[in-house]
Scaffold this motif. Sequence first.
Motif, mmCIF file in Angstrom:
data_model
loop_
_atom_site.group_PDB
_atom_site.id
_atom_site.type_symbol
_atom_site.label_atom_id
_atom_site.label_comp_id
_atom_site.label_asym_id
_atom_site.label_seq_id
_atom_site.Cartn_x
_atom_site.Cartn_y
_atom_site.Cartn_z
ATOM 1 N N THR A 163 2.555 61.056 -11.809
ATOM 2 C CA THR A 163 2.159 62.296 -11.139
ATOM 3 C C THR A 163 2.161 63.473 -12.107
ATOM 4 O OG1 THR A 163 4.461 62.590 -10.436
ATOM 5 C CG2 THR A 163 2.955 61.549 -8.877
ATOM 6 N N VAL B 254 -1.103 63.349 -14.135
ATOM 7 C CA VAL B 254 -2.272 63.737 -13.341
ATOM 8 C C VAL B 254 -2.268 65.237 -13.038
ATOM 9 C CG1 VAL B 254 -3.441 63.449 -11.125
ATOM 10 C CG2 VAL B 254 -2.522 61.446 -12.330
ATOM 11 N N VAL C 255 -4.904 68.149 -14.437
ATOM 12 C CA VAL C 255 -5.708 68.999 -13.551
ATOM 13 C C VAL C 255 -5.496 70.481 -13.873
ATOM 14 C CG1 VAL C 255 -6.026 69.745 -11.158
ATOM 15 C CG2 VAL C 255 -5.810 67.315 -11.685
#
Length: 218
Positions: free
Chosen positions: A67, A70, A74
């Motif tokens: 997580t 990711v 972003v």
Amino acid sequence: MKIDGIKGVVILFSLLKPKKCLLALLGSAILAFGLYNVHALSGVTEGGVLGMTLLLHHWFGISPAVTGLVLNAVCYWMGWRLLGKEFIGYSIIAGGGFSLFYALFEQFDPIWPQLAQHPLLAAVLGALFVGIGVGLSVRAGGAPGGDDALAMSMSAVTHWDIQWAYLITDLVVLGLSVSYIDLKRLACSLLTVLLSGQIIGLVQRFKRPEKKAIPENS
């Protein structure tokens, strides 16, 4: 393609200013020192991306390694789109510097191991290191972490002072963290993010007094 890629990297780093690069490295060193010697001992959670990775791990069992990758990707992508190529260059220096400095500090025992027994003091001291360290890197134009990239992007879009962008993202995550964190630790975490966000804003906006011109003798 490889030659074009290398050429692009060379062009990117040629746009960066040495003084800002040194400022970003100084900020990342202060941040790494504070996180290793204070935050890692205090048991105080975080807002932003780090806090969200801990939340997702607790409720869904998803590794923060996944997580975190990711969410940070972003946030940096948003920063690149909104703030430009130089942002990525300074962020590489700030983020890379943070990793190197943290690895260096890990070779030594923590300076203040007793802070583990004083979460309130750790919250205040940790906020100082995070606020000054991140503030210097942000002032240079880079983000040492995804949280910082997100706050810088929000500030660019909304034209809010950056400390309010930090506060909003941190409060959202800390609010969700009520579901699994005891109130004492949450209160210390809230104190940390409130103080660190304000310090980041102060460091970013700090202006040196202008030198007065010396009148020429007539």
